[in-house]
Design a protein around this motif. Structure first.
Motif, short mmCIF file in Angstrom:
data_model
loop_
_atom_site.label_atom_id
_atom_site.label_comp_id
_atom_site.label_asym_id
_atom_site.label_seq_id
_atom_site.Cartn_x
_atom_site.Cartn_y
_atom_site.Cartn_z
N SER A 156 69.26 18.41 -17.70
CA SER A 156 67.90 18.58 -18.21
C SER A 156 67.17 17.26 -18.29
O SER A 156 65.98 17.16 -17.94
CB SER A 156 67.93 19.26 -19.59
N ARG A 175 64.35 17.54 -15.86
CA ARG A 175 63.22 18.06 -16.62
C ARG A 175 62.83 17.15 -17.77
O ARG A 175 62.29 17.60 -18.77
CB ARG A 175 63.54 19.47 -17.15
N ASP A 220 67.53 22.77 -18.41
CA ASP A 220 67.75 23.10 -17.00
C ASP A 220 68.94 24.05 -16.88
O ASP A 220 70.02 23.68 -16.41
CB ASP A 220 68.01 21.81 -16.21
#
Length: 486
Positions: free
Chosen positions: A57, A61, A240
């Motif tokens: 993540s 992201r 994620d």
């Protein structure tokens, strides 16, 4: 996140029975499954996967996380718009605790992050995050509140740290001779230790139960639950999960290679199916009588001939609504699978509500198409669905899109629409929920970027309100006017 909190013992037992029912002399058992498969331990997703989830993540992201934290107050207000207590109650409770107003004191001048990580940190100027810090000053021994603040700071530092690491890895040498390859060999040598990043937040939202609160609950308790809800909101938007599925889905086809990952993904799909069936509740009378978009499909028959419906929803509500009506025979295509679909990874075959005879001697898993699970698309059943729907769209005068976000995770569906627009010269009529001051032109460009189109010429956006109206008329009347104009 609720799925990861859901007990999976029931699903583990279902899968165990499937494994034990396999004929040990069959090809499935002797060639595909590992030795002694019936006695092997069944594994499920747990804490061991959290670190990898956080790492992915922050790598993929981190900007989502930073955007959330940089706009902390705005995101909290959106959360509070549909929360247990109102922002006015929260403000009054905070005043009772501190004799201050939320936002009266902020920490932007008293807390500074190392400038190597970031020069500006809007989070410390946030009214609500400052409120959390003020409460911790007053209640320094409150362990739960401290964990919430630490969890948010872990995400902040982790996201900025990953930015720095990525920059170093990509720009370790800002200038070097192209003909000397040794400089290229030194890229990517830095990494972030994720062991202490994001774990606190995951533990809170997975292990801690929501706190029941109302207008009479004391302020510190309300803020604890607000903090937990904020963390859950961040993780739902920025985690994620695709990477977690990616790292396991491939083993659905090769249980010999990694039995633990095979059993994790197989049992997880059972858990997802059960969660959707048990928790996606809808009022039976409203499902029958409406109002709703599915019921509008019945009404629009007065103006249009409905050729086909494509949906990314896993549930089967649309078929329940149109059953017994004039459009009952309209084909409905579940583009990401459904709670009634099952997948045989051994034969790469999809079955809908399989009979006991069809299930016998096979390992079937619920087919809720994960964004990473590309291989099921190669099955004849799924390929046919996409081709049939695509052909229906080509034969249509109007292609209407409602409630679909064209997210990158659904690239397989986006490609279908892109081809319709650019190769078949079809026009997309997109109904967009109006919740901002954006113009139609801005929104059309937004969808152009989402679909990676060369222009917006074949996109028409209608701004729709919560009552499903466009310019005070039911949404599909806009399509009637479009047909008349064309």
């Amino acid at each position: 996140m609720d799925i990861f909190r859901t007990s999976n013992e029931e699903d583990k037992e279902i899968f165990r029975k499937k494994i034990h029912s396999i004929d040990r002399m069959s090809q499935l058992a002797t060639q595909w499954l590992p030795d002694n498969y019936a006695n092997k331990r069944l594994n499920v997703f747990g804490k061991g996967e959290f670190e990898g989830l956080i790492a992915s993540s922050l790598e993929n992201r981190r900007q989502n996380i930073l955007n959330y934290l940089n706009n902390f107050d705005e995101n909290v207000l959106v959360l509070l718009s549909d929360w247990t207590v109102t922002d006015n109650i929260i403000n009054s409770k905070f005043t009772e605790e501190t004799e201050e107003q939320i936002g009266q004191k902020r920490y932007s001048q008293t807390i500074r992050l190392n400038e190597k990580l970031a020069t500006q940190v809007p989070l410390f100027d946030s009214a609500y995050f400052s409120a959390f810090l003020r409460l911790l000053q007053i209640h320094p021994q409150d362990r739960y509140l401290k964990r919430i603040i630490r969890a948010i700071l872990e995400l902040l530092v982790g996201a900025f740290g990953q930015n720095l690491v990525s920059q170093l890895n990509e720009e370790l040498f800002t200038q070097a001779p192209d003909e000397i390859s040794v400089f290229d060999d030194l890229t990517g040598i830095f990494s972030l230790n994720y062991q202490g990043v994001g774990q606190t937040g995951m533990e809170i939202i997975i292990e801690e139960q929501p706190i029941e609160i109302d207008d009479t609950t004391e302020g510190i308790t309300i803020f604890k639950e607000l903090g937990r809800s904020i963390l859950e909101d961040i993780y739902c938007q920025a985690m994620d999960y695709q990477s977690l599925i990616d790292s396991h889905f491939r083993y659905l086809y090769n249980p010999k290679a990694h039995w633990a990952k095979f059993s994790r993904i197989a049992i997880f799909l059972h858990t997802v199916q059960r969660y959707i069936i048990e928790n996606v509740n809808i009022d039976a009378q409203r499902l029958k009588d409406g109002p709703g978009y599915y019921h509008d499909l019945i009404d629009l028959q007065e103006e249009f001939n409905l050729i086909a419906v494509g949906t990314t929803n896993y549930n089967n509500f649309v078929k329940q609504v149109i059953k017994g009506t004039s459009i009952e025979q309209t084909p409905v295509y579940h583009l990401n699978g459904s709670v009634n679909d099952y997948y045989d990874p051994y034969k790469n075959e999809i079955l809908t509500i399989p009979s006991a005879i069809e299930e016998e001697g096979r390992i079937l898993v619920p087919f809720m198409f994960t964004q990473s699970g590309v291989k099921p698309l190669t099955s004849v059943e799924m390929s046919r669905k996409y081709v049939e729907l695509y052909d229906h769209f080509i034969d249509s005068d109007i292609i209407s899109v409602i409630g679909y976000g064209f997210n990158s995770d659904d690239g397989h569906i986006n490609g279908l629409f892109r081809s319709l627009v650019e190769k078949e010269n079809k026009k997309l009529y997109i109904f967009h929920y109006k919740d901002s001051n954006e113009t139609n032109t801005q929104i059309e460009r937004y969808y152009q970027e989402k679909l990676r189109l060369n222009s917006t010429s074949n996109i028409k956006v209608f701004l729709m309100d919560k009552q499903r109206n466009v310019n005070d008329e039911i949404w599909f009347n806009s399509l009637v006017k479009e047909l008349v104009m064309s």
